[in-house]
Every structure is written in C-alpha cells, then in structure tokens.
Write a protein that holds these residues in place. Structure first.
Motif, PDB file in Angstrom:
ATOM      1  N   SER A  65      -3.590  -2.767   3.696  1.00 28.65           N
ATOM      2  CA  SER A  65      -2.729  -3.944   3.585  1.00 28.65           C
ATOM      3  C   SER A  65      -3.191  -5.093   4.473  1.00 28.65           C
ATOM      4  CB  SER A  65      -1.283  -3.571   3.949  1.00 28.65           C
ATOM      5  OG  SER A  65      -1.213  -3.068   5.272  1.00 28.65           O
TER       6      SER A  65
ATOM      7  N   GLN B 297      -4.561   5.679   2.106  1.00 27.47           N
ATOM      8  CA  GLN B 297      -4.220   4.421   2.759  1.00 27.47           C
ATOM      9  C   GLN B 297      -4.907   4.342   4.108  1.00 27.47           C
ATOM     10  OE1 GLN B 297      -0.026   3.730   2.923  1.00 27.47           O
ATOM     11  NE2 GLN B 297      -0.167   1.869   4.127  1.00 27.47           N
TER      12      GLN B 297
ATOM     13  N   CYS C  71      -7.233  -3.276  -2.187  1.00 25.25           N
ATOM     14  CA  CYS C  71      -7.882  -2.069  -2.703  1.00 25.25           C
ATOM     15  C   CYS C  71      -9.404  -2.172  -2.653  1.00 25.25           C
ATOM     16  CB  CYS C  71      -7.447  -1.797  -4.142  1.00 25.25           C
ATOM     17  SG  CYS C  71      -5.746  -1.173  -4.284  1.00 25.25           S
TER      18      CYS C  71
ATOM     19  N   CYS D 294       0.820  -1.220   0.000  1.00 22.91           N
ATOM     20  CA  CYS D 294       0.000   0.000   0.000  1.00 22.91           C
ATOM     21  C   CYS D 294       0.849   1.263   0.000  1.00 22.91           C
ATOM     22  CB  CYS D 294      -0.921   0.017   1.220  1.00 22.91           C
ATOM     23  SG  CYS D 294      -2.342  -1.082   1.066  1.00 22.91           S
TER      24      CYS D 294
ATOM     25  N   CYS E 180      -6.383   1.914   0.044  1.00 25.49           N
ATOM     26  CA  CYS E 180      -5.532   0.733   0.167  1.00 25.49           C
ATOM     27  C   CYS E 180      -5.424   0.334   1.638  1.00 25.49           C
ATOM     28  CB  CYS E 180      -4.144   1.030  -0.392  1.00 25.49           C
ATOM     29  SG  CYS E 180      -3.155  -0.454  -0.691  1.00 25.49           S
TER      30      CYS E 180
END
Length: 823
Positions: free
Chosen positions: A303, A411, A309, A289, A301
C-alpha cells in the motif's frame, strides 16, 4: 383489611414498581415477563436489556442488550434478539414461554424471535443478564442457551468466537445490513481451522479478508494488531476439535469492544470517561491491500507504493494489458518454469546448484499453508527436497510452513509480518546477488566517507566545549564514544530493540499500559515475547528533551551498575522514534504512593526509611563510587522507581552531568531540572555540583517524611513551600508536626524520624558549602555521626521577587524544565 394483608400488597406494589423501572431486577421467569416500558439491568449496572428504537428508524422496536448509560444507543448496542423482525409498535413482550424458550412476541401474540432450544415443560427456567453482557437461559440450574452463542456484529470481553473442526459448528459475527439497519448483513467473521488457525471475514461465501496465521501471541498478518485488540486476545485449542478466540483486558473496568461494520471492516470502540462517549478506532488492516487476493496469485500488494500490486521476482503478469489497467486479479506466472528432476526420485540429494530461495521480508504469508514441526534448517531442506514445494516460511512460535499451490493474498508490510522464501532457479538468484553486491559496495563506500566527515565535523563543533559537565553525543551506528579527560573510551555494547518489538510488547503503546508521563514523554509497561516485563520510555516529539538528553541518558546509565539505580536494557532508534527500555518496576514511581492519600498508608516508617537510605546509597555511588562521576540534576519523587519489594531505584538520567576526576563544580548556560527541587546556586547562576543533588535529595527526604509535595503550598499566604513550613516548625521546636500523621500516630521511631528531618534541613541549606556530602548523609542516617550541626535557613523559604530571578519561565507542575537560559 388486616395489617398483614396490607403489608403484602405494599410489598407486591413495591416489587412491580422496581420491575417497571428496571432498577432492581436482572432475571426474568415465566411469571415475570417484561414489556416495552420495562428493562433488566445486570447486577453491577453495566448492561441493560430491554426494548429500544434506533434514531434512524423510530417506528421499529427491538429487544436487545446495550451498555447502560454509555453514550448514544447505536454505539452501545451489543446484541439484538429480533434483528430481522422488528416490532411495529410498543406492544411487544419479552418472556420465558411455556416451552421454556426465551421469545419476543407482538400484540397479536405472534413470535418474532425465539431462543429455539428444547426444554422439558414445567422445569425451573429463568434468564439472567450478566455484567459481561451475556444473557443466559437456565433450566434447573443448567445453562441451555446464551446470547454469546448467537452474537451479532459485536465481540465483547468474555465472549468466544469458535469453530469445531469435527461438527462444523461455528460461533461467528455477522454484520448489520447498514448503519441504520441491524438485520443480517453480507459479512461474517470467524475462525477458519486450517493447518494453522486464522481469522477470516467472508463476503457471503467468498473470502474478503484474512488475518494471517496465529503465532500464540497475535495474528502475523496484522502487524500492529495490539493497538486494535489490546493485550487480551487469546486463541485456544481445547484439543477436542474446537478452536476459539477470547478477549479480556488487564483492567476489568476498561470498556471496549470490537465490531464488524456493514462494509466488512473490523473496528474497535473504547469508552472515554472524560468525554462521556465512545471513541472509534479503524482497523489496522484497513487498506486496499487488506482485500483478500487483491493482486492475484504470485502478486505482492504494498500500500506504500503508487501502484500497489507487483509480481514477485521471477514472475510476470498473466495478462499484461489487464495488469497495466489496474485489474490485478489474474495475478502473475513464472517467467521460467521450475524443472524438477527429483519428482520420482525422493532418495536423491537436493541439487543446491539448480535452485535456491529468494527471501522476502516483512510479509503477510500466503493462504493455504501446510504445517510441520521441523526446525528452521530442516524446514528449508524439506522444501528444497520436495519438488512440489514452491515456498516456505518459519516462525519459532508457529513452526515450519510450506506452500505447494499458487501463492495467494501476499502483502508487504513496513514492519511486522514474517520472512517468506520463494523457490527460484539459481540463475535468477545469481543476477540478484551481483546487483546487490554492487549496491552494497557503493553504499558502504559512501557511508564510510559520510561517517568520517561527520566525526571531523563533530570534533570541530565541540572543540571549545572541553569543560567538564558537557553533554555527550552517542553514535548508535557503532560502539558509542565519549571523551574522558582526553581519552576515548568505548561504551559497552547496548542491545538495540526494533520498533515493532516494542510496539508489540506495549500493545502499540496503548493508554491502558501507560505508567506515567514526564517532560520527555510517556512511559509504558510492556511484555516481550519471552515473557520478560519491561518499561519503555518513549521520547515525545513535542518534548523539551531532544536527542542530546536521550543520548546522554544512554551513555550515562549504560555505564552504571548499582542495586539502587534502574537498569537500562537497551534502546530503539528507528524512523522518528527514540526509546529507552528499562527493567520494569511493578510498583511504579514513589510519587504514585507518596502523594496519594490512600496508597500513602501503605508506606509505613520501615518502608520510608528503607527508601530514604536506598536513594542515599544510589546517589553516593553516582558521586563517588562509579567510574564516572555523575550529577543526576533531576532527582525527584517521580524519578524514584519501586520494585516488587518497595526497594528504590533512581531513574531518568537524561539531565545528568559527567564530571572530570578532579572537578568539584562547573557552570552551565542551560538550566534543566524540576521546579521545587533545583538548588539556588543552579537556578540563579548555573552552578552545579554534587551539592546540587544533595539539595534535591533534601527536598525529597522531607517530602517522604511529610507525604506532601514541596510545591503543594503554592499560593499559600503563609508558606512559600514545604521548606518554609519545615523551617517554621523547626524554629518553634515543633518539627515532629512535619511528619505524616500516619507515622506519628504509630508512637514509634520518633527519634529516627526527627533525625531524618534534621538531615533533610541540613541538605536544603541555601549555601552549598554548608550542605553535607552524601557520605556524611549516610553516616548521619545510620547514627555514625551522633551530634548533628544546627541547620541554617533553607533556600526559597520566602516568596522570591521577580527581579531577583533570571528571565526564566517557570512551571509549577512536576514536569522537567529544559529550555531555561541561566545568567
């Protein structure tokens, strides 16, 4: 040859020898170049400048700077002059040329590298390697060039990475091409002077990674950045168009640096003195990410999810087939486009019924933020009134951020980041609110049932543990309760800290901030965002102490207020973490002074007597004056903290016991404490009382006077411990010999010292009934009781036979014991 000429030749020979071995020189001039076999060494020997080869390419020679005598060369190199034009043999020369530049030339006198600055000929020019690792070129005393102005891939303390928004001049890191090739690589790292400064890594000219906005303390897009760069990262605006990053550490002898690896990832190396090598730490942002714009516009994003995503609520993939195949670069688009009726009518009021904001928590906010000074409410209204504003975020240290373009590089973090508010039609927000309301109702109902069940279960489990001295369990989801003579009393509301807040304050629990270590785990110094200094006790997962001791300490100390007791500021229970937050004591613990041969000299008798009396007052408060009657159970030098004026404060109440109002003694089947400080009746029979603490206090008093640990006589053939040694001196009428020589040599206060030793011996008598109470101890120390009784033989003054002890496992260190079963 005359004597004077011979002396001159010997002197010249000596200078040449010193230069050849690189041991005496840190400076070169036009008349003193260095060749392949010579080197410069900084004044204190931290850095070396010279010729070297990498282990992977021994036929290539470079001129560079590296940490002197610190591990393998590849990990110690911080700068290379001729990175793109290595020498092919050992014929190279590094010198100040006739035009005043630093140059690297080969055997054919061809210039492979030059500092490339304009200097008038014939001026006084020299170059010096400093202990910071900076190579400085000066002309007539003025700096005209520095190696820090042309860094490679390494960012060391005192270096500046900068950018000038007016001239476009930048000082950036540039990666190596590979781990074995230091020539210019594809990645650069430096500051991007946007509305709010951020740090970027570029792959050639394309953004590769972004730090998120700077908030004056850290980059918000790196939630645990403090573990990566420690406490020393600063971003400065000189108000003349230049922004620059600097790095510094609390401890100047701490060797660490950051570097940009050939793959564009920032890493940290720290020198480990014990292992004699560098330890490399990965970047906290090293996840998939972290790649810039991984999920495209309006994509988030995460992780932690199998499919990293996802589109924001109210958005859908631009290309569903590509998205499902794992190609997310095309991002997402709105399901229902925003209709702005006020686009040409800026005077109209915001239509709150039409639009609202969806809150996304713990977010790395998007790129291209627009900044303003508005307060939080003003920030929201400003965005709502502006039809082109599609999102906003607010941070007290940054101000108001808003976005009017596609939201790129978002993120989701598990902790850290900022809250981002996305503009959505009210209809979509209402759907969410209905769903949330249903979920909340179900969760609350389920929680109530579980809590009620747990309360009845705990009461049933503890119904036969009504005796005094029991441990208390604290419920942190509500005001904690404990039983006091059958009555329930509410515990004062205790502030709860977030894990992220304490991780930031302690620089992610960095070893450089570690204050000490006990059986419970480590204690770290920290600084909150408001500048307040704190001490954080972090319960170790392998600690002998568990949740019971943790809860007990929270309960006990939160109810206590005394100037000689350390103050509990709050606690943290998050994920698997259990932490206590105390006021910070700048002089750390008493044992750090008392048992250190150098620091002990700072403890004169006035300081020691003040510490002795302060501990006495603190114990008296615990035993008699506090609303709860507390037996500390683990009084020792490492649990006495010292403030800036060397005033003592008793700490660590994890082993403390609460007594009922009319109780004087209790039993336990679980022995907890520290070897050398525990009273004999407690060790052998599990009996504890106020007199148990008095015994520990007596041991501590004798340690303070003598400057020696009670256990320092371990394996001594004459004395089992300090108590045995003190008793021998008492019998021989030579008790003053127990005192620290630093105190005796002052020829003052001997009577006060003798009285304190006498009181200490009264406190460590074998029979508990013979020991004085803390109120009597204070009266004796203050000479209110003039005639003192003669002490009887202290406990544990002869080696104990194995069969006389219960089946216990002992430790001879200063770590708290928590797993012993008494008989």
């Amino acid at each position: 040859m005359s004597g004077s000429n011979l002396s001159l030749l010997l002197h010249l020979y000596y200078c040449l020898c010193c230069l050849s071995f690189g041991n005496a020189f840190d400076t070169i001039t036009s008349s003193t170049p260095i060749n392949d076999s010579q080197a410069l060494v900084s004044n204190n020997g931290v850095f070396r400048l010279g010729f070297f080869s990498l282990s992977s390419s021994t036929d290539h020679r470079y001129v560079g700077i590296w940490y002197n005598n610190r591990g393998v060369l590849e990990e110690s190199v911080i700068w290379i002059a001729n990175r793109n034009k290595p020498l092919k043999d050992d014929s190279g020369v590094f010198m100040v040329s006739d035009d005043g530049n630093l140059v690297v030339s080969d055997g054919q006198n061809q210039t492979l590298w030059s500092s490339n600055v304009r200097n008038p000929r014939g001026v006084n020019v020299s170059a010096q390697i400093l202990d910071t690792g900076n190579l400085v070129l000066k002309a007539n005393g003025n700096t005209v060039w520095e190696s820090f102005w042309e860094p490679l891939n390494v960012f060391v303390p005192m270096m500046r990475l900068s950018t000038n928004v007016r001239t476009g001049e930048k000082v950036e890191l540039t990666s190596w091409k590979s781990s074995s090739d230091p020539s210019t690589g594809s990645f650069t790292s430096g500051l991007q002077p946007l509305a709010i400064p951020e740090n970027f890594v570029w792959n050639n000219t394309k953004p590769y990674w972004r730090s998120g906005p700077w908030n004056g303390h850290s980059f918000t897009g790196i939630p645990n950045m403090n573990s990566f760069v420690l406490e020393g990262l600063s971003l400065v605006n000189d108000n003349q168009g230049t922004f620059y990053l600097t790095l510094a550490f609390f401890n100047s002898s701490y060797l660490s640096y950051l570097y940009l690896d050939p793959q564009g990832i920032s890493r940290q190396r720290i020198w480990d003195d014990e292992k004699g090598n560098w330890t490399t730490y990965d970047s906290p942002a090293e996840t998939e990410c972290a790649l810039y714009g991984k999920c495209g516009a309006f994509g988030i994003c995460n992780s932690q999810k199998p499919s990293i995503c996802s589109c924001m609520k109210g958005f859908k993939p631009n290309n569903i087939d590509e998205w499902n195949s794992g190609n997310w670069t095309n991002g997402c688009t709105r399901i229902n486009q925003l209709r702005c009726h006020r686009l040409n009518n800026t005077d109209s009021e915001p239509d709150d019924n039409e639009y609202g904001f969806l809150k996304l928590e713990r977010i790395k906010v998007p790129d291209f933020a627009e900044w303003s000074e508005h307060l939080e409410n003003e920030c929201k209204n400003r965005c709502l009134n502006n039809c082109s504003c599609i999102a906003y975020a607010f941070d007290a240290a940054i101000g108001c951020m808003s976005w009017s373009k596609d939201l790129i590089d978002i993120q989701k973090f598990s902790y850290g980041g900022l809250d981002l508010y996305i503009r959505l039609p009210r209809s979509e927000l209402d759907k969410k609110n209905i769903t949330v309301a249903i979920i909340i109702t179900v969760v609350i109902g389920t929680t109530i049932i579980i809590v009620v069940s747990l309360i009845f279960l705990l009461r049933w489990m503890n119904k036969d543990r009504d005796r005094t001295g029991r441990r208390v369990y604290v419920k942190f989801e509500e005001l904690a309760m404990f039983e006091d003579n059958g009555k329930e009393t509410k515990l004062h509301q205790l502030p709860l800290f977030k894990f992220e807040e304490l991780a930031t304050a302690t620089i992610d629990f960095n070893p450089s901030n570690k204050l000490g270590q006990g059986g419970f785990g480590p204690v770290y110094m920290g600084k909150l965002l408001d500048g307040k200094e704190i001490a954080v006790k972090r319960l170790s997962s392998v600690s002998g102490q568990g949740f019971e001791e943790f809860a007990n300490e929270v309960l006990v100390i939160s109810e206590l207020q005394h100037r000689n007791l350390v103050r509990l500021l709050g606690c943290c229970i998050e994920r698997e973490e259990k932490m206590l937050v105390y006021e910070y004591m700048p002089n750390k613990s008493l044992d750090a002074f008392l048992f250190d041969s150098t620091k002990r000299k700072l403890l004169d008798w006035k300081n020691r007597f003040n510490i002795i009396k302060g501990i006495s007052r603190g114990l008296l408060y615990l035993h008699q004056d506090s609303r709860l009657r507390i037996i500390h159970s683990d009084l020792k030098a490492s649990n006495i903290l010292l403030d800036e004026e060397m005033n003592p404060k008793i700490s660590d109440f994890g082993m403390a016991r609460i007594f009922g109002g009319n109780e004087n003694q209790a039993n336990t089947g679980r022995i907890v404490g520290t070897y050398g400080y525990m009273a004999p009746e407690y060790v052998l029979r599990g009996h504890f009382s106020e007199k148990s603490d008095v015994f520990s206090y007596g041991v501590l008093l004798l340690e303070i006077i003598s400057g020696r640990r009670n256990t320092s006589f371990y394996n001594n053939e004459h004395f089992f411990n300090l108590l045995g040694y003190a008793w021998k001196l008492w019998i021989e009428d030579n008790i003053l010999a127990l005192a620290d020589t630093e105190l005796v040599s002052k020829q003052c206060c001997h009577q006060e010292i003798l009285r304190c030793i006498h009181v200490g011996l009264l406190c460590v008598q074998e029979h508990a009934n013979y020991r004085p109470s803390m109120s009597m101890v204070i009266s004796m120390l203050n000479s209110e009781i003039i005639d003192l009784l003669s002490p009887t033989q202290p406990a544990f003054t002869a080696a104990l036979h194995e069969e006389s002890l219960p089946n216990n496992k002992w430790s001879i260190n200063d770590v708290t014991i928590t797993n012993i079963e008494g008989r």
